[in-house]
Design an enzyme around this catalytic site. Structure first.
Site, short mmCIF file in Angstrom:
data_model
loop_
_atom_site.label_atom_id
_atom_site.label_comp_id
_atom_site.label_asym_id
_atom_site.label_seq_id
_atom_site.Cartn_x
_atom_site.Cartn_y
_atom_site.Cartn_z
N SER A 260 52.38 44.95 63.22
CA SER A 260 51.66 45.84 64.13
C SER A 260 51.81 47.30 63.70
O SER A 260 52.69 47.63 62.89
CB SER A 260 52.22 45.66 65.54
OG SER A 260 53.59 46.00 65.52
N GLU B 82 45.89 44.43 49.65
CA GLU B 82 46.35 43.13 49.17
C GLU B 82 45.19 42.47 48.45
O GLU B 82 44.03 42.88 48.56
CB GLU B 82 46.85 42.27 50.33
CG GLU B 82 48.05 42.91 51.00
CD GLU B 82 48.93 41.95 51.78
OE1 GLU B 82 48.43 41.38 52.77
OE2 GLU B 82 50.10 41.78 51.41
N GLY C 70 46.62 50.86 57.96
CA GLY C 70 47.45 50.52 56.81
C GLY C 70 47.34 51.42 55.61
O GLY C 70 46.56 52.36 55.56
N GLU D 236 49.98 46.35 55.96
CA GLU D 236 48.80 45.65 56.49
C GLU D 236 49.01 45.55 57.99
O GLU D 236 49.78 44.73 58.47
CB GLU D 236 48.68 44.25 55.88
CG GLU D 236 48.43 44.24 54.40
CD GLU D 236 47.07 44.75 54.01
OE1 GLU D 236 46.24 45.01 54.90
OE2 GLU D 236 46.82 44.92 52.80
N ASN E 61 50.94 35.15 62.35
CA ASN E 61 49.66 34.44 62.44
C ASN E 61 49.30 33.61 61.20
O ASN E 61 48.62 32.60 61.31
CB ASN E 61 48.53 35.41 62.79
CG ASN E 61 48.44 36.58 61.85
OD1 ASN E 61 49.33 36.81 61.04
ND2 ASN E 61 47.36 37.33 61.95
N CYS F 225 44.16 39.88 62.40
CA CYS F 225 44.20 41.34 62.42
C CYS F 225 42.82 41.98 62.20
O CYS F 225 42.52 43.02 62.75
CB CYS F 225 45.16 41.83 61.37
SG CYS F 225 44.82 41.12 59.78
N PRO G 240 60.10 36.02 57.09
CA PRO G 240 58.99 35.66 57.99
C PRO G 240 59.24 36.23 59.38
O PRO G 240 60.35 36.65 59.70
CB PRO G 240 59.04 34.14 58.04
CG PRO G 240 60.17 33.70 57.17
CD PRO G 240 60.98 34.89 56.81
P1 NDP Z 1 55.30 42.92 64.50
O1 NDP Z 1 54.91 44.24 64.04
O2 NDP Z 1 56.01 42.77 65.79
O3 NDP Z 1 56.29 42.26 63.41
C1 NDP Z 1 55.94 42.13 62.06
C2 NDP Z 1 57.18 41.78 61.27
O4 NDP Z 1 58.04 42.92 61.18
C3 NDP Z 1 58.02 40.68 61.88
O5 NDP Z 1 58.55 39.88 60.86
C4 NDP Z 1 59.08 41.45 62.60
O6 NDP Z 1 60.23 40.69 62.84
C5 NDP Z 1 59.33 42.58 61.63
N1 NDP Z 1 59.94 43.77 62.20
C6 NDP Z 1 59.93 44.19 63.49
N2 NDP Z 1 60.59 45.36 63.60
C7 NDP Z 1 61.03 45.71 62.36
C8 NDP Z 1 61.76 46.81 61.83
N3 NDP Z 1 62.17 47.82 62.59
N4 NDP Z 1 62.02 46.83 60.51
C9 NDP Z 1 61.59 45.82 59.71
N5 NDP Z 1 60.91 44.75 60.16
C10 NDP Z 1 60.62 44.69 61.46
O7 NDP Z 1 53.99 42.05 64.42
P2 NDP Z 1 53.73 40.56 64.91
O8 NDP Z 1 54.60 39.60 64.19
O9 NDP Z 1 53.75 40.58 66.39
O10 NDP Z 1 52.24 40.32 64.36
C11 NDP Z 1 51.13 40.77 64.99
C12 NDP Z 1 50.65 42.08 64.40
O11 NDP Z 1 50.46 41.97 63.01
C13 NDP Z 1 49.32 42.48 64.97
O12 NDP Z 1 49.35 43.80 65.43
C14 NDP Z 1 48.35 42.36 63.81
O13 NDP Z 1 47.30 43.22 63.86
C15 NDP Z 1 49.22 42.55 62.62
N6 NDP Z 1 48.65 41.84 61.50
C16 NDP Z 1 48.07 42.55 60.47
C17 NDP Z 1 47.49 41.93 59.41
C18 NDP Z 1 46.88 42.70 58.30
O14 NDP Z 1 46.79 42.19 57.20
N7 NDP Z 1 46.46 43.94 58.46
C19 NDP Z 1 47.46 40.47 59.32
C20 NDP Z 1 48.11 39.82 60.41
C21 NDP Z 1 48.69 40.49 61.45
P3 NDP Z 1 60.36 39.81 64.19
O15 NDP Z 1 58.99 39.61 64.76
O16 NDP Z 1 60.97 38.57 63.72
O17 NDP Z 1 61.22 40.61 65.10
#
Ligand code: NDP
Length: 485
Positions: A230, A459, A455, A251, A154, A285, A178
């Site tokens: 997530s 940050e 979390g 986060e 996002n 988020c 990313p």
């Molecule tokens: P995901 O949890 O699907 O992915 C986050 C990142 O982790 C991606 O780069 C993903 O790679 C990577 N990833 C996935 N599986 C693994 C693993 N097993 N080991 C290491 N890295 C992994 O989240 P989204 O990208 O779908 O983002 C949305 C989520 O992020 C929402 O739930 C939201 O709430 C949260 N969020 C939280 C924020 C905060 O500051 N608290 C801010 C913004 C978003 P890839 O996707 O390339 O497979």
């Protein structure tokens, strides 16, 4: 013809762009049209290894520089980001689909704020002197070493900077991955840092899916992992990091409450609810997606909300007049549409929106449900889209208990003109980032992060320094050493 969003190469390692087409191709789709605008390739094991070994080696000399020298580089990078804000915002819009109206003020600018703020702090990181009679103890604030950053889709520029800036300020190096959905912007952050004078290998970007993230998190050379993502991913990454006793910042997601009392200024409260649900088409988020409205003002609130939501301008996100963009991807659009159907099935009252917009791209109309109850799926699960749930309540005590009845704890907001009540209520809400008569402000000076499943760690602000450094304590004896034998 190559699209202007196509990067020079997929990865940025050791101060330069690196390509390796042996990796799995990752198409970059512009969410406003569905067209493929670029391709990058996931990092192969060889690329992962190259990034980590480069970053590990480069960190030693970086940590030996003075904080002021490191900070100067970060502040120079902040200046470059601001000078290129327009170009970077256009790229952010291609990467995410968020409207240029937003990206011009919320992405590269927020990244620049982080670089400037932590650049300013870098020279002030000191330990303390603890007198012990004739002896003393001194402490040294040291870098952790090699940090891995993993981003969500996002805020690709902001996340790359929110993690990179404090990490580098403390003398760490970083390998950043990313989200595969938005791979473009972090490369620009790396490029700018190096243009500003960061030594080669200090900030590296490699592409890939969860598999590449997994390889980074489990590598013994890595000292810290900072993830934005997530809750399910957070649990996996936290567990993997624990195996190697690595430091973590998590986060994660939320289902935050926004509580509106009947003495609140209605227009400000509606504005807060709009900012807390429809900014970035709801893909934030910290959003206050459970909007609790005190019964006396419910219908008035809903009427004003529907009227103002009707003013959203859906359209080409590169047009500055557009105020509401598409979902980041077709997949995310389908997830959100599924939640909207659930809301209808479970009996929530649809006030506005409720469907895919009749246009190209992955647009969903800004959607408001009223008469939502605590047990409905749309009130319990994070949707990550433009779907606001309005719930009503009678008393302060009741709303606090209901607001806290969730596994999440990222944010919370209160609108009221009674300041004693505002502080009393905020004091009882289980959330890390809170707001009174406002919603979703995230200045770099303020700590940001969640409690409960949302979390670990914070940050931004001086808090982030604690999470990217560690303290060594040194006992200094002035006299003779006494020993038992
Ligand atoms: P995901 O949890 O699907 O992915 C986050 C990142 O982790 C991606 O780069 C993903 O790679 C990577 N990833 C996935 N599986 C693994 C693993 N097993 N080991 C290491 N890295 C992994 O989240 P989204 O990208 O779908 O983002 C949305 C989520 O992020 C929402 O739930 C939201 O709430 C949260 N969020 C939280 C924020 C905060 O500051 N608290 C801010 C913004 C978003 P890839 O996707 O390339 O497979």
């Amino acid at each position: 013809m190559t699209h202007p969003a196509q990067p020079i190469a997929s990865h940025f390692i050791n101060g330069e762009y690196v390509e390796d087409t042996n990796g799995t191709p990752i198409p970059v789709i512009y969410a406003a049209t569905g067209e493929q605008i670029a391709t990058v390739y996931a990092a192969t094991p060889e690329i992962v290894d190259r990034a980590l070994s480069t970053a590990k080696e480069a960190q030693k000399a970086w940590a030996k520089m003075t904080g002021t020298e490191r900070g100067r580089i970060l502040r120079r990078a902040a200046d470059i980001m601001r000078e290129r804000n327009h170009e970077l915002s256009v790229l952010e819009t291609y990467d995410t689909g968020k409207p240029l109206q937003e990206t011009l003020i919320a992405d590269a600018t927020s990244g620049a704020d982080a670089l400037e703020y932590f650049g300013g702090l870098a020279g002030s990181l000191t330990g303390e002197h603890i007198p012990m009679g004739e002896d003393w103890v001194y402490t040294v604030r040291e870098a952790l070493g090699l940090c891995v950053g993993i981003g969500a889709w996002n805020y690709p520029t902001q996340i790359a900077c929110w993690k990179g800036a404090p990490a580098l300020a403390c003398g760490n190096s970083m390998v950043f991955k990313p989200s595969e959905t938005t791979p473009l912007c972090a490369l620009k952050v790396a490029e700018i840092l190096h243009e500003a004078g960061a030594p080669a290998g200090i900030y590296n970007v490699i592409q890939g899916m969860g598999e590449v993230g997994g390889a980074l998190v489990t590598d013994p050379r890595v000292d810290k992992v900072s993830l934005t993502g997530s809750v399910p991913t957070g649990k996996k990454v936290y567990a993997a990091a624990a195996e190697g006793m690595k430091h973590v910042t998590m986060e994660l997601g939320g289902k935050s409450p926004l509580i509106i009392f009947d003495d609140a200024d209605i227009d400000n409260a509606v504005g807060g609810a709009i900012n807390g649900n429809f900014y970035s088409s709801g893909q934030v988020c910290s959003n206050g997606t459970r909007v609790f409205v005190q019964k006396g003002i419910k219908e008035k609130f809903l009427a004003r909300l529907a009227e103002r939501t009707g003013n959203a301008i859906l359209g080409d996100p590169q047009d500055e007049a557009t105020s509401f963009g598409p979902m980041v991807s077709e997949n995310q659009m389908n997830i959100v549409l599924g939640y909207i159907e659930k809301g209808k099935e479970e009996g929530a009252r649809l006030i506005c929106g409720g469907k895919r917009a009749d246009m190209d791209g992955y647009f969903i109309e800004p959607t408001v449900f009223a008469d939502v109850t605590d047990d409905m799926t749309i009130a319990r699960e994070e949707i990550f889209g433009p779907v606001m749930s309005v719930l009503d309540f009678d008393t302060e005590e009741e709303v606090i208990a209901r607001a806290n009845d969730t596994e999440f704890g990222l944010s919370a907001g209160v609108f009221t003109n009674d300041f004693s009540r505002a502080h009393r209520v905020i004091g009882q809400l289980e959330a890390g980032s809170c707001f009174i008569n406002s919603y979703n402000d995230a200045p770099v000076e303020a700590p940001f992060g969640g409690v409960k499943a949302s979390g670990v760690g914070r940050e931004n602000s001086k808090e982030a320094i604690k999470h990217f450094s560690q303290v060594k304590s040194v006992y200094v004896r002035m006299g003779d050493v006494e020993a038992a034998f």
